[in-house]
Motif scaffolding. Structure first.
Motif, PDB file in Angstrom:
ATOM      1  N   TYR A 174       0.767  -1.348   0.079  1.00 28.88           N
ATOM      2  CA  TYR A 174       0.101   0.015  -0.087  1.00 28.88           C
ATOM      3  C   TYR A 174       0.868   1.263  -0.013  1.00 28.88           C
ATOM      4  CZ  TYR A 174      -3.753  -3.131   1.426  1.00 28.88           C
ATOM      5  OH  TYR A 174      -4.783  -4.076   1.611  1.00 28.88           O
ATOM      6  N   ALA A 175       0.348   2.368  -0.457  1.00 32.65           N
ATOM      7  CA  ALA A 175       1.373   3.596  -0.830  1.00 32.65           C
ATOM      8  C   ALA A 175       1.395   4.049   0.791  1.00 32.65           C
ATOM      9  CB  ALA A 175       0.536   4.684  -1.442  1.00 32.65           C
ATOM     10  N   GLY A 176       2.973   4.185   0.864  1.00 32.97           N
ATOM     11  CA  GLY A 176       3.232   4.901   2.209  1.00 32.97           C
ATOM     12  C   GLY A 176       3.512   3.623   3.534  1.00 32.97           C
ATOM     13  N   TYR A 177       3.220   2.478   2.918  1.00 34.31           N
ATOM     14  CA  TYR A 177       3.448   1.557   3.978  1.00 34.31           C
ATOM     15  C   TYR A 177       4.849   0.660   3.809  1.00 34.31           C
ATOM     16  CZ  TYR A 177      -1.251   1.379   5.814  1.00 34.31           C
ATOM     17  OH  TYR A 177      -2.332   1.863   6.507  1.00 34.31           O
ATOM     18  N   GLU A 178       5.787   1.085   2.892  1.00 33.68           N
ATOM     19  CA  GLU A 178       6.894   0.435   2.840  1.00 33.68           C
ATOM     20  C   GLU A 178       7.666  -0.060   3.854  1.00 33.68           C
ATOM     21  OE1 GLU A 178       6.149   3.256   1.487  1.00 33.68           O
ATOM     22  OE2 GLU A 178       6.226   3.406  -0.493  1.00 33.68           O
ATOM     23  N   ASN A 179       7.912   0.833   4.923  1.00 29.58           N
ATOM     24  CA  ASN A 179       8.669   0.782   6.027  1.00 29.58           C
ATOM     25  C   ASN A 179       7.837  -0.407   7.040  1.00 29.58           C
ATOM     26  OD1 ASN A 179      11.243   2.162   5.180  1.00 29.58           O
ATOM     27  ND2 ASN A 179      10.168   4.038   5.897  1.00 29.58           N
ATOM     28  N   LYS A 180       6.699  -0.078   6.976  1.00 33.77           N
ATOM     29  CA  LYS A 180       5.905  -0.829   8.022  1.00 33.77           C
ATOM     30  C   LYS A 180       5.808  -2.245   7.431  1.00 33.77           C
ATOM     31  CE  LYS A 180       2.501   0.840  10.152  1.00 33.77           C
ATOM     32  NZ  LYS A 180       1.177   1.455  10.704  1.00 33.77           N
ATOM     33  N   THR A 227       1.658 -11.212   4.558  1.00 34.76           N
ATOM     34  CA  THR A 227       2.025  -9.958   5.528  1.00 34.76           C
ATOM     35  C   THR A 227       1.402  -8.638   5.338  1.00 34.76           C
ATOM     36  OG1 THR A 227       4.520 -10.726   5.124  1.00 34.76           O
ATOM     37  CG2 THR A 227       4.345  -8.449   6.160  1.00 34.76           C
ATOM     38  N   PRO A 228       0.768  -8.092   6.511  1.00 33.35           N
ATOM     39  CA  PRO A 228      -0.148  -6.881   6.306  1.00 33.35           C
ATOM     40  C   PRO A 228       0.669  -5.728   5.779  1.00 33.35           C
ATOM     41  CG  PRO A 228      -0.058  -7.764   8.788  1.00 33.35           C
ATOM     42  CD  PRO A 228       1.115  -8.577   7.953  1.00 33.35           C
ATOM     43  N   GLY A 229      -0.177  -5.182   4.872  1.00 37.36           N
ATOM     44  CA  GLY A 229       0.341  -4.171   3.899  1.00 37.36           C
ATOM     45  C   GLY A 229       0.807  -4.620   2.479  1.00 37.36           C
ATOM     46  N   VAL A 230       0.996  -5.808   2.323  1.00 37.32           N
ATOM     47  CA  VAL A 230       1.573  -6.374   1.094  1.00 37.32           C
ATOM     48  C   VAL A 230       0.220  -6.704   0.213  1.00 37.32           C
ATOM     49  CG1 VAL A 230       2.736  -8.388  -0.081  1.00 37.32           C
ATOM     50  CG2 VAL A 230       3.526  -7.414   1.904  1.00 37.32           C
TER      51      VAL A 230
END
Length: 184
Positions: free
Chosen positions: A15-21, A86-89
């Motif tokens: 998701y946009a902006g979730y790379e580090n998370k 994985t959450p956010g993928v």
């Protein structure tokens, strides 16, 4: 046990902006699920630049591939499941359910851009200057304060600019830090 030939780099969409998370979640899932021998590296490629704005320089970190994370892994059912859920993928880059690995040249290009084979950024950021050859600049401080002249060369890796200035009636090339300049 996975061999080096089984290891490949894959692109994972987030998701946009979730790379580090996603990186943090995936690192935690790898440790929790004992996947260290199947998933080796999770990388959010970033590049540091020095930007001059309103006469002030500041270091800016920019993601090279927004909404994407690179994962070095062995492509098998279990590691695929761990990464994919994985959450956010949102998925792997590829056709259908067949992720396509990056070529060695593509990985080398990314590693060169971020500053090393281990994916660690060095202490030397690149400089993003809003100057061009031929621009007339004025020195704001230092021994050449008040000097005015055209830019002859730009050295972005050093963060310096060469410009022509008249010293004792002769044109002389001077190399100066870009933070000490202002465009006229």
């Amino acid at each position: 046990m996975a061999t080096n030939t089984d290891r490949q780099w894959f692109i994972v969409q987030t998701y946009a902006g979730y790379e580090n998370k996603v990186k943090a979640n995936l690192d935690q899932r790898i440790a929790t699920m004992g996947m260290e021998d199947k998933i080796f590296n999770v990388l959010v490629p970033v590049e540091e630049k020095m930007v001059v704005k309103d006469g002030k320089s500041k270091k800016v970190t920019k993601k090279l591939f927004p909404s994407y994370v690179l994962v070095e892994m062995v492509m098998e059912d279990q590691p695929w499941y761990v990464v994919r859920h994985t959450p956010g993928v949102t998925g792997f880059v590829g056709s259908g359910n067949h992720p396509i690995p990056l070529s060695q040249k593509e990985i080398d290009d990314v590693m060169d851009k971020i500053g090393g084979s281990a994916g660690k950024k060095g202490d030397r950021p690149t400089f993003d200057m809003n100057f061009a050859k031929g621009d007339v600049i004025k020195v704001k401080c230092g021994p050449f304060e008040g000097a005015v002249g055209p830019i002859v060369d730009i050295l972005p890796d050093k963060g310096k600019v060469k410009f022509s200035v008249s010293v004792f009636g002769r044109d002389t090339l001077v190399e100066i830090d870009y933070t000490e300049l202002e465009k006229l």
